[in-house]
Design a protein around this motif. Sequence first.
Motif, PDB file in Angstrom:
ATOM      1  N   UNK A 235       0.824  -1.209   0.000  1.00  0.00           N
ATOM      2  CA  UNK A 235       0.000   0.000   0.000  1.00  0.00           C
ATOM      3  C   UNK A 235       0.859   1.260   0.000  1.00  0.00           C
ATOM      4  N   UNK A 236       1.960   1.225   0.725  1.00  0.00           N
ATOM      5  CA  UNK A 236       2.846   2.399   0.764  1.00  0.00           C
ATOM      6  C   UNK A 236       3.458   2.659  -0.604  1.00  0.00           C
ATOM      7  N   UNK A 237       3.722   1.586  -1.360  1.00  0.00           N
ATOM      8  CA  UNK A 237       4.334   1.712  -2.682  1.00  0.00           C
ATOM      9  C   UNK A 237       3.296   1.843  -3.798  1.00  0.00           C
ATOM     10  N   UNK A 238       2.016   1.738  -3.445  1.00  0.00           N
ATOM     11  CA  UNK A 238       0.973   1.781  -4.463  1.00  0.00           C
ATOM     12  C   UNK A 238       0.954   0.547  -5.328  1.00  0.00           C
ATOM     13  N   UNK A 239       1.316  -0.593  -4.740  1.00  0.00           N
ATOM     14  CA  UNK A 239       1.441  -1.821  -5.513  1.00  0.00           C
ATOM     15  C   UNK A 239       0.424  -2.876  -5.153  1.00  0.00           C
ATOM     16  N   UNK A 240       0.619  -4.060  -5.712  1.00  0.00           N
ATOM     17  CA  UNK A 240      -0.263  -5.201  -5.491  1.00  0.00           C
ATOM     18  C   UNK A 240       0.394  -6.189  -4.535  1.00  0.00           C
ATOM     19  N   UNK A 241      -0.422  -7.041  -3.943  1.00  0.00           N
ATOM     20  CA  UNK A 241       0.050  -8.091  -3.038  1.00  0.00           C
ATOM     21  C   UNK A 241       0.026  -9.422  -3.774  1.00  0.00           C
ATOM     22  N   UNK A 242       1.108 -10.189  -3.646  1.00  0.00           N
ATOM     23  CA  UNK A 242       1.173 -11.528  -4.205  1.00  0.00           C
ATOM     24  C   UNK A 242       1.575 -12.521  -3.131  1.00  0.00           C
ATOM     25  N   UNK A 243       1.569 -13.793  -3.478  1.00  0.00           N
ATOM     26  CA  UNK A 243       1.917 -14.838  -2.512  1.00  0.00           C
ATOM     27  C   UNK A 243       2.544 -16.011  -3.240  1.00  0.00           C
ATOM     28  N   UNK A 244       3.310 -16.796  -2.504  1.00  0.00           N
ATOM     29  CA  UNK A 244       3.882 -18.022  -3.065  1.00  0.00           C
ATOM     30  C   UNK A 244       2.873 -19.153  -2.914  1.00  0.00           C
ATOM     31  N   UNK A 245       3.180 -20.289  -3.525  1.00  0.00           N
ATOM     32  CA  UNK A 245       2.265 -21.428  -3.446  1.00  0.00           C
ATOM     33  C   UNK A 245       2.134 -21.923  -2.012  1.00  0.00           C
ATOM     34  N   UNK A 246       3.234 -21.909  -1.268  1.00  0.00           N
ATOM     35  CA  UNK A 246       3.172 -22.347   0.134  1.00  0.00           C
ATOM     36  C   UNK A 246       2.198 -21.473   0.911  1.00  0.00           C
ATOM     37  N   UNK A 247       2.283 -20.164   0.703  1.00  0.00           N
ATOM     38  CA  UNK A 247       1.431 -19.234   1.447  1.00  0.00           C
ATOM     39  C   UNK A 247      -0.042 -19.440   1.112  1.00  0.00           C
ATOM     40  N   UNK A 248      -0.345 -19.709  -0.160  1.00  0.00           N
ATOM     41  CA  UNK A 248      -1.753 -19.923  -0.518  1.00  0.00           C
ATOM     42  C   UNK A 248      -2.234 -21.291  -0.057  1.00  0.00           C
TER      43      UNK A 248
END
Length: 334
Positions: A235-248
């Motif tokens: 949010x501070x960078x104005x970007x998107x959030x992603x995740x790795x397969x382990x995290x999902x």
Amino acid sequence: MSVGAVVVLVDHRDPRWRGSAAPLLALAHELGGRQGWSVDAVWVGPGHDEEVATWVASTGPVVQHVVQVDGADPQLPASLGCALRAVADDAAARLVLVPSTFEGREVAGQLAALTGSGVVVGASSVVVEDGLVVAGKAVLAGSWRTRCAVTSPLAVVALDVHAAAAASPATPPGTGEAEVRRHRVQAPAAASAVQVLVRAARPVTERPSLAEAEVVVVGGRGTGGDFSGVEDLADALGGAVGATRVATDEGWAPHALQVGQTGVTISPRLYVGAGVSGAVHHRGGMAASATVVAVNTDPDAPIFEVADVAVVADVRTLLPALAAEVRSRRHRSG
């Protein structure tokens, strides 16, 4: 009839077009201008005359024709493939460009199967050399870069949006001179075998879409399931959030945010991997990132092999500090 055309699929969700349209059209205009090909933008779906007219005016001299196709479902790749085939045949198209999203890659495959054309998905560049369309793309988890020449009369290319934006000139100001054409198709039974019974909109968020974001912050196993720092920095960078397969797989983030060969393929200007080990299937989905920043407590993490900036630190401590520093600098400069 023109000697050839570049046909561009306008990705939209009723009735707004997505950010992939402008860079793809600008690149099509650049390629088509050198070959004497026209540029046909294809809008598949019902009416919305006012919205289409507004969009036409914004394209200026980039687009010669906007083809509005009725009778096809813009949510079904098989139906979209039939619509694009009809337009490509009518325009004597030499190249069809679609955004390299999940849906775009499936549409490209459908169209190639219908027309017997050569297809390249996940492309990072497109040029025309000696009359042939040549697409560049990374393979084998980004360890090799290839150039694929399409020898069939029609080339179908699913192109990364950021690559198109980097390769294309700035879009000229709109003049509203594009001609709107209407086309109606009757999809064959095979293309309409699937019916969409219910559509549910994703929760509205102020973050950019993962596939089109210029900044992506990805959380991995090293977050321990706490994505608050990942979200705060994004949010501070104005970007998107992603995740790795382990995290999902662990349920720490939705599967729609998974980055990798079996998830979303991204190519942002800035990628930040927070607690990401850098498994080969993940690197295959982010290898095209312009700048890679990796944060991990393990100095031997594979992600450091592809990182431009490697930080050995605990993400739970570092990310909040980074977010605070970004906001502080923006406040001082603004």
